[in-house]
Design an enzyme around this catalytic site. Structure first.
Site, PDB file in Angstrom:
ATOM      1  N   ASN A  23       0.660  -1.331   0.012  1.00 42.19           N
ATOM      2  CA  ASN A  23      -0.361   0.171   0.506  1.00 42.19           C
ATOM      3  C   ASN A  23       0.661   1.519  -0.593  1.00 42.19           C
ATOM      4  O   ASN A  23       0.301   2.113   0.072  1.00 42.19           O
ATOM      5  CB  ASN A  23      -1.083   0.303   0.867  1.00 42.19           C
ATOM      6  CG  ASN A  23      -2.237  -1.092   0.889  1.00 42.19           C
ATOM      7  OD1 ASN A  23      -2.440  -1.564  -0.173  1.00 42.19           O
ATOM      8  ND2 ASN A  23      -3.048  -1.524   1.758  1.00 42.19           N
ATOM      9  N   CYS A 115     -15.899  -3.100  -4.883  1.00 46.55           N
ATOM     10  CA  CYS A 115     -15.306  -4.423  -4.330  1.00 46.55           C
ATOM     11  C   CYS A 115     -16.160  -5.194  -3.692  1.00 46.55           C
ATOM     12  O   CYS A 115     -17.030  -4.401  -3.281  1.00 46.55           O
ATOM     13  CB  CYS A 115     -13.718  -3.987  -4.413  1.00 46.55           C
ATOM     14  SG  CYS A 115     -13.491  -3.700  -2.705  1.00 46.55           S
ATOM     15  N   ASP A 303      -8.065  -3.222   7.746  1.00 52.36           N
ATOM     16  CA  ASP A 303      -7.178  -4.219   7.200  1.00 52.36           C
ATOM     17  C   ASP A 303      -6.086  -5.077   8.169  1.00 52.36           C
ATOM     18  O   ASP A 303      -5.902  -5.968   7.288  1.00 52.36           O
ATOM     19  CB  ASP A 303      -5.379  -3.477   6.331  1.00 52.36           C
ATOM     20  CG  ASP A 303      -5.992  -2.595   5.402  1.00 52.36           C
ATOM     21  OD1 ASP A 303      -5.003  -2.235   4.507  1.00 52.36           O
ATOM     22  OD2 ASP A 303      -7.341  -2.385   5.189  1.00 52.36           O
ATOM     23  N   ARG A 395      -2.976 -10.643  -4.448  1.00 51.21           N
ATOM     24  CA  ARG A 395      -2.034  -9.535  -4.371  1.00 51.21           C
ATOM     25  C   ARG A 395      -1.387  -8.968  -3.440  1.00 51.21           C
ATOM     26  O   ARG A 395      -0.552  -8.222  -4.082  1.00 51.21           O
ATOM     27  CB  ARG A 395      -3.798  -8.956  -4.820  1.00 51.21           C
ATOM     28  CG  ARG A 395      -4.835  -9.394  -5.750  1.00 51.21           C
ATOM     29  CD  ARG A 395      -6.215  -8.627  -5.754  1.00 51.21           C
ATOM     30  NE  ARG A 395      -5.955  -7.234  -6.140  1.00 51.21           N
ATOM     31  CZ  ARG A 395      -6.478  -6.632  -6.194  1.00 51.21           C
ATOM     32  NH1 ARG A 395      -7.710  -6.620  -5.516  1.00 51.21           N
ATOM     33  NH2 ARG A 395      -6.220  -5.524  -6.017  1.00 51.21           N
TER      34      ARG A 395
HETATM   35  C1  EPZ Z   1      -6.423   2.144   0.863  1.00 49.60           C
HETATM   36  O1  EPZ Z   1      -7.788   2.878   0.506  1.00 49.60           O
HETATM   37  C2  EPZ Z   1      -5.791   1.139   1.401  1.00 49.60           C
HETATM   38  N1  EPZ Z   1      -5.777   1.174  -0.201  1.00 49.60           N
HETATM   39  C3  EPZ Z   1      -6.642  -0.674   2.262  1.00 49.60           C
HETATM   40  O2  EPZ Z   1      -6.518  -1.788   1.594  1.00 49.60           O
HETATM   41  C4  EPZ Z   1      -7.305   0.591   3.288  1.00 49.60           C
HETATM   42  O3  EPZ Z   1      -8.166  -0.236   4.074  1.00 49.60           O
HETATM   43  C5  EPZ Z   1      -7.472   1.820   3.150  1.00 49.60           C
HETATM   44  O4  EPZ Z   1      -6.827   2.620   2.662  1.00 49.60           O
HETATM   45  C6  EPZ Z   1      -8.244   2.096   4.369  1.00 49.60           C
HETATM   46  O5  EPZ Z   1      -7.104   2.308   5.502  1.00 49.60           O
HETATM   47  C7  EPZ Z   1      -4.145   0.947  -0.594  1.00 49.60           C
HETATM   48  O6  EPZ Z   1      -3.532   1.582  -0.148  1.00 49.60           O
HETATM   49  C8  EPZ Z   1      -3.840   0.211  -2.646  1.00 49.60           C
HETATM   50  P1  EPZ Z   1     -10.045   5.138   1.460  1.00 49.60           P
HETATM   51  P2  EPZ Z   1      -8.516   3.577   0.261  1.00 49.60           P
HETATM   52  O7  EPZ Z   1     -10.327   6.123   0.426  1.00 49.60           O
HETATM   53  O8  EPZ Z   1      -7.739   4.682  -0.082  1.00 49.60           O
HETATM   54  C9  EPZ Z   1     -14.658   6.015   1.400  1.00 49.60           C
HETATM   55  C10 EPZ Z   1      -5.902  -3.869   1.261  1.00 49.60           C
HETATM   56  O9  EPZ Z   1      -6.118  -5.240   2.376  1.00 49.60           O
HETATM   57  N2  EPZ Z   1     -14.602   7.627   0.405  1.00 49.60           N
HETATM   58  O10 EPZ Z   1      -9.713   5.526   3.062  1.00 49.60           O
HETATM   59  O11 EPZ Z   1      -9.616   2.570  -1.215  1.00 49.60           O
HETATM   60  C11 EPZ Z   1     -14.635   4.802   1.548  1.00 49.60           C
HETATM   61  O12 EPZ Z   1     -15.499   4.032   0.291  1.00 49.60           O
HETATM   62  C12 EPZ Z   1      -6.735  -3.029   0.935  1.00 49.60           C
HETATM   63  O13 EPZ Z   1      -4.697  -3.424   1.708  1.00 49.60           O
HETATM   64  C13 EPZ Z   1     -15.629   7.367  -0.102  1.00 49.60           C
HETATM   65  O14 EPZ Z   1     -16.441   7.383   0.328  1.00 49.60           O
HETATM   66  O15 EPZ Z   1      -9.186   3.742   1.397  1.00 49.60           O
HETATM   67  C14 EPZ Z   1     -13.970   4.118   2.312  1.00 49.60           C
HETATM   68  O16 EPZ Z   1     -15.843   3.837   3.069  1.00 49.60           O
HETATM   69  C15 EPZ Z   1      -7.984  -2.870   1.764  1.00 49.60           C
HETATM   70  N3  EPZ Z   1     -14.867   8.819  -0.747  1.00 49.60           N
HETATM   71  C16 EPZ Z   1     -13.386   4.957   3.272  1.00 49.60           C
HETATM   72  O17 EPZ Z   1     -13.803   5.981   2.634  1.00 49.60           O
HETATM   73  C17 EPZ Z   1     -14.069   8.929  -1.511  1.00 49.60           C
HETATM   74  O18 EPZ Z   1     -13.692   9.482  -2.064  1.00 49.60           O
HETATM   75  C18 EPZ Z   1     -11.766   4.619   3.111  1.00 49.60           C
HETATM   76  O19 EPZ Z   1     -11.653   4.664   1.927  1.00 49.60           O
HETATM   77  C19 EPZ Z   1     -12.560   7.845  -0.600  1.00 49.60           C
HETATM   78  C20 EPZ Z   1     -13.541   7.273   0.229  1.00 49.60           C
END
Ligand code: EPZ
Length: 416
Positions: A23, A115, A303, A395
């Site tokens: 990440n 997803c 995570d 992955r």
């Molecule tokens: C990152 O995902 C990580 N992935 C995720 O890890 C991790 O679970 C997550 O951060 C939270 O720590 C990578 O770094 C590649 P967010 P990301 O934007 O960036 C909502 C793993 O298992 N949201 O912080 O997608 C979203 O739906 C993966 O390694 C909006 O609503 O996480 C979620 O409910 C899974 N609108 C929450 O915020 C937006 O524009 C957190 O999402 C963006 C996010």
């Protein structure tokens, strides 16, 4: 599809080396679109998502090579189009949108779908880029973005989104003027990306706090950069010692970045000791139930939620797990219950009643961390556990069966 056959294992004992962070590496690879000149990234884990990112960079006009944990990237004439066939396999590829607009003034990037764990919209990413002057059109599943020159802006994020913070910080590196990101994500992977961009000549400060300031610069140059260790891989393996009654030394294991996980393990009676070379984890004499609430960093990481839920299945007493980040991240629970766990879900909370033992069963992986939690359960269950659809696992975990096998786990891969 490949599957893993997991037999009763343990007590596990020995040493596991922690790989580079998936990440951290993924947003860094997307940011490689910006610098001119050779970029060399070391300590990059050999994972499907990394290979997918290199493929995307090739499609966008960058030369890449990836061997022995080192990725070399050199960008030529960029192409603004990131196709759906690729973006649908890895959501993090949407992070190329901002850099393409910053570099070319335009981008056509497939809108990532949801997803297994949730809808995962990117509205905050787009809103922030619009504040910087970009305009977007969403048609036929693609985001068409354009802006002659991004301008610095004062952006207050509705939520400390990790990807949104990374996306805006990267785009702001080449914007005109100063960008301030408030309510920014504080995750260590965000800081690692900022350190990479600064090594390329960016001017970013405040990373790791909730206010990040970026002074735009005219251009970035290539650099050499070592990716941080993977705290979630490390946290996953921390669970394996108490689960099997053993002790495992995790070399190159981040400690400070896992403080919330370490605190919970210690509350459960698990021994966790920091040393200069890594972290020693020892099984508890008696595993005690705890309550866990997932939160943005530095709170307990979502995570790690599936993995600690597995450990809680065998703890003495009743514990709760509240999932506050994603709307559908309890799919491992049904599979754990098929193995004899006693977990009830009420809204966003799982109530985990400790049981004496788990029994092996054929189970289905649904997402990356759920897969890991089922492998952990299989090691401590009686009988054999068949974990299907382990492409999810590939992955995010480098050589998982080899690393766990080296400390005594009985796991074998069956090619499907
Ligand atoms: C990152 O995902 C990580 N992935 C995720 O890890 C991790 O679970 C997550 O951060 C939270 O720590 C990578 O770094 C590649 P967010 P990301 O934007 O960036 C909502 C793993 O298992 N949201 O912080 O997608 C979203 O739906 C993966 O390694 C909006 O609503 O996480 C979620 O409910 C899974 N609108 C929450 O915020 C937006 O524009 C957190 O999402 C963006 C996010």
């Amino acid at each position: 599809m490949d599957k893993l056959i997991v037999e009763p294992s343990g007590p596990l004992s020995g040493e596991i080396s922690i790989s580079g962070s998936k990440n951290a590496a993924l947003p860094i690879l997307m940011a490689c679109i910006l610098p001119r000149g050779r970029i060399e990234l070391t300590n990059v884990p050999h994972l499907a998502d990394i290979r997918t990112s290199c493929k995307l960079l090739n499609i966008l006009g960058c030369q890449t090579s990836f061997e022995n944990g080192t990725v070399v990237v050199e960008c030529g004439d960029l192409d603004p189009h990131a196709p759906y066939e690729l973006v649908k396999t890895m959501r993090a590829s949407v992070l190329c949108l901002g850099p393409l607009i910053a570099a070319l003034g335009e981008a056509k990037v497939a809108l990532p779908g949801g997803c297994a764990i949730g809808a995962r919209p990117v509205d905050m990413h787009l809103k922030g880029l619009e504040r910087m002057g970009a305009t977007f059109e969403l048609t036929e599943g693609y985001i068409y973005g354009s802006c002659d020159k991004l301008r610095g802006a004062h952006i207050v994020l509705d939520f400390p989104t990790v990807g949104g913070t990374e996306h805006l910080m990267t785009a702001a590196a080449l914007a005109e003027g100063e960008t301030i990101l408030e309510n920014a994500a504080r995750e260590p992977e965000v800081a690692d990306l900022a350190n990479f961009l600064n090594a390329c000549g960016a001017k970013i400060s405040g990373h790791g706090t909730s206010v990040i300031t970026i002074q735009g610069v005219p251009s970035l140059t290539g650099c050499e950069y070592k990716v941080m260790p993977d705290r979630i891989e490390a946290g996953t393996y921390m669970m394996a010692a108490p689960l099997t009654g053993g002790e495992i030394f995790l070399r190159d294991c981040p400690f400070h970045e896992l403080e919330s996980v370490v605190n919970k393990l210690r509350e459960m009676g698990v021994g966790v000791e920091e040393t200069p070379e890594g972290v020693m984890v020892r099984a508890a004499k008696e595993l005690l139930a705890v309550d866990v609430d997932t939160q943005p960093y530095p709170g307990f990481p979502t995570d790690m939620q599936a993995q600690i839920t597995t450990l809680m299945c065998l703890a003495k007493g009743v514990g709760t797990v509240e999932e506050n980040i994603f709307e559908n991240r309890f799919m491992h629970v049904m599979e754990l219950n098929r193995m004899g766990a006693n977990i009830k879900i009420k809204g966003s909370t799982a109530i985990v009643r400790g049981v004496d033992k788990l029994a092996g069963a054929p189970v289905m992986a649904s997402d990356l961390r759920a897969s890991a939690s089922l492998v952990l359960a299989g090691m401590v269950a009686s009988g054999s556990t068949e974990v299907q659809r382990i492409y999810h696992l590939d992955r995010g975990y480098e050589r998982l069966e080899e690393k766990l096998g080296a400390v005594g786990a009985r796991i074998r891969r069956v090619k499907g």
